[in-house]
Motif scaffolding. Sequence first.
Motif, short mmCIF file in Angstrom:
data_model
loop_
_atom_site.label_atom_id
_atom_site.label_comp_id
_atom_site.label_asym_id
_atom_site.label_seq_id
_atom_site.Cartn_x
_atom_site.Cartn_y
_atom_site.Cartn_z
N ILE A 190 1.53 1.26 3.20
CA ILE A 190 0.51 1.48 2.17
C ILE A 190 1.16 1.69 0.82
CG2 ILE A 190 -1.26 3.08 1.34
CD1 ILE A 190 -1.97 3.58 4.31
N ILE A 191 2.21 2.50 0.79
CA ILE A 191 2.91 2.79 -0.46
C ILE A 191 3.49 1.50 -1.05
CG2 ILE A 191 4.92 3.97 -1.46
CD1 ILE A 191 4.41 6.17 0.70
N CYS A 192 4.11 0.68 -0.22
CA CYS A 192 4.69 -0.58 -0.69
C CYS A 192 3.61 -1.52 -1.24
CB CYS A 192 5.44 -1.28 0.44
SG CYS A 192 6.95 -0.44 0.96
N ILE A 193 2.50 -1.62 -0.52
CA ILE A 193 1.42 -2.52 -0.95
C ILE A 193 0.80 -2.05 -2.26
CG2 ILE A 193 -0.89 -3.38 -0.37
CD1 ILE A 193 -0.01 -3.25 2.60
N LEU A 194 0.56 -0.75 -2.38
CA LEU A 194 -0.07 -0.21 -3.59
C LEU A 194 0.85 -0.34 -4.81
CD1 LEU A 194 -1.83 3.03 -2.29
CD2 LEU A 194 -2.84 0.80 -2.76
N GLN A 195 2.13 -0.11 -4.61
CA GLN A 195 3.06 -0.23 -5.72
C GLN A 195 3.19 -1.66 -6.22
OE1 GLN A 195 6.68 1.65 -4.34
NE2 GLN A 195 6.04 3.66 -5.09
N LYS A 196 3.02 -2.63 -5.33
CA LYS A 196 3.08 -4.03 -5.73
C LYS A 196 1.83 -4.45 -6.49
CE LYS A 196 6.08 -5.65 -1.98
NZ LYS A 196 6.18 -6.50 -0.77
N LYS A 197 0.72 -3.76 -6.24
CA LYS A 197 -0.55 -4.14 -6.87
C LYS A 197 -0.66 -3.70 -8.31
CE LYS A 197 -3.49 -4.65 -2.80
NZ LYS A 197 -4.73 -4.22 -2.13
N GLY A 198 0.12 -2.70 -8.73
CA GLY A 198 0.06 -2.30 -10.14
C GLY A 198 0.24 -0.82 -10.36
N SER A 203 -0.54 6.60 -8.57
CA SER A 203 -0.96 7.98 -8.28
C SER A 203 -1.50 8.09 -6.86
CB SER A 203 -2.01 8.45 -9.29
OG SER A 203 -3.15 7.59 -9.25
N THR A 204 -2.20 7.04 -6.42
CA THR A 204 -2.71 7.02 -5.04
C THR A 204 -1.56 6.96 -4.04
OG1 THR A 204 -4.69 5.85 -5.79
CG2 THR A 204 -4.23 5.83 -3.43
N SER A 205 -0.56 6.12 -4.32
CA SER A 205 0.59 6.05 -3.43
C SER A 205 1.35 7.38 -3.41
CB SER A 205 1.53 4.92 -3.87
OG SER A 205 2.10 5.18 -5.14
N GLY A 206 1.28 8.12 -4.51
CA GLY A 206 1.89 9.44 -4.55
C GLY A 206 1.21 10.41 -3.61
N ALA A 210 2.76 12.27 -0.36
CA ALA A 210 2.65 13.73 -0.18
C ALA A 210 2.07 14.07 1.18
CB ALA A 210 1.79 14.33 -1.29
N ASN A 211 1.05 13.32 1.61
CA ASN A 211 0.45 13.56 2.92
C ASN A 211 1.45 13.33 4.04
OD1 ASN A 211 -2.03 14.13 1.82
ND2 ASN A 211 -2.84 12.08 2.07
N LEU A 269 -9.09 14.09 -1.75
CA LEU A 269 -8.64 13.43 -2.97
C LEU A 269 -8.27 11.97 -2.70
CD1 LEU A 269 -6.38 16.24 -4.49
CD2 LEU A 269 -8.66 15.53 -5.27
N LEU A 270 -7.58 11.74 -1.58
CA LEU A 270 -7.15 10.39 -1.25
C LEU A 270 -8.33 9.48 -0.94
CD1 LEU A 270 -4.76 8.52 -0.80
CD2 LEU A 270 -4.73 9.24 1.57
N LEU A 271 -9.24 9.96 -0.11
CA LEU A 271 -10.38 9.15 0.27
C LEU A 271 -11.32 8.90 -0.91
CD1 LEU A 271 -11.06 10.76 3.75
CD2 LEU A 271 -10.05 8.53 3.29
N LYS A 272 -11.36 9.86 -1.82
CA LYS A 272 -12.16 9.71 -3.02
C LYS A 272 -11.64 8.54 -3.86
CE LYS A 272 -14.04 12.30 -6.91
NZ LYS A 272 -14.03 13.61 -7.64
N ARG A 273 -10.30 8.43 -3.92
CA ARG A 273 -9.70 7.34 -4.67
C ARG A 273 -9.91 5.99 -3.99
NH1 ARG A 273 -6.10 8.36 -8.72
NH2 ARG A 273 -5.62 10.55 -9.12
N PHE A 274 -9.85 5.99 -2.66
CA PHE A 274 -9.97 4.73 -1.92
C PHE A 274 -11.41 4.22 -1.89
CE2 PHE A 274 -5.81 5.20 0.38
CZ PHE A 274 -5.33 3.97 -0.02
#
Length: 276
Positions: A190-198, A203-206, A210-211, A269-274
């Motif tokens: 997930i972190i890799c995919i999100l960082q590639k998207k922009g 902040s979401t990948s962060g 953390a989780n 917080l995470l699900l709110k962003r997603f």
Amino acid sequence: FLHIFNFYNVLLGLGYSVVFLLGFLANAAALWAFIGKRKSWTDTHIYMLNLAIADSLLVIFLPFRIYDSFFCLPKTRLCTFLIYLHFANMYASIGTTTAISVQRYLAVRFPVKARLWKRKKEAAFVVCLVLWVVLLIMCVVFREENYPKNLWACFDRCKDRPLSFKFVLLLVVFGFFVPLLVVVFCSSRIICILQKKGKDLKSTSGIVTANMIVFIICYTPIHVAFLVNHFNVVPENWKCTYIPEHVFLVVSEWIAATNCCFDSISYYLLLKRFYS
């Protein structure tokens, strides 16, 4: 020795008191937030509710642990019930966290298919139900492991009577190690995919990172302690309770319990962003 005993238990009671207070407030706030702001339930809400139930049950029964630290509960079947309730809720939290990680990964990796799949709520309900049924069966099958005859105190086992290897193996391998691999894999992808998207999703990948770190920190020590205490059995005539292995187990149990303070806030917080 009595002075050390009192100081040790006071610290333990204070530690669980902090977990109880913060866990109660965190879970109550998260439940209020995600239930009150949604008009229709999704699979995400089902997982969140299951996680909140697991954490809340753990928090609600912590006063027994706190009371035992200061006044000592008698060794009865109530202790057996409380021990299994404590750990059943912990593994329910681990299992639900693992399911959420898989769900997040599928939503990020296959966004179109994830949106079009119409059985997500049913699948989430089945996963949560099966999780609780498996935990209930394990508690029944291994109920004698924590009967009063095997306890030194209400929440402490006799040092010369370790948990059976079969039970320890189930807890460590299927209760923690397999979920750990799933959580680390899904979170990393997930972190890799999100960082590639922009940059907007960094902040979401962060939060995902953390989780994952919280999961590792909270649950690794206690499973290491299970193995250490199983293979380091002290003689029957050993009188001192505060051997290093036992202290490590007690401290790691407290660390695992602190996870209930982080779950609801971080995942809300995470699900709110997603999904907002």
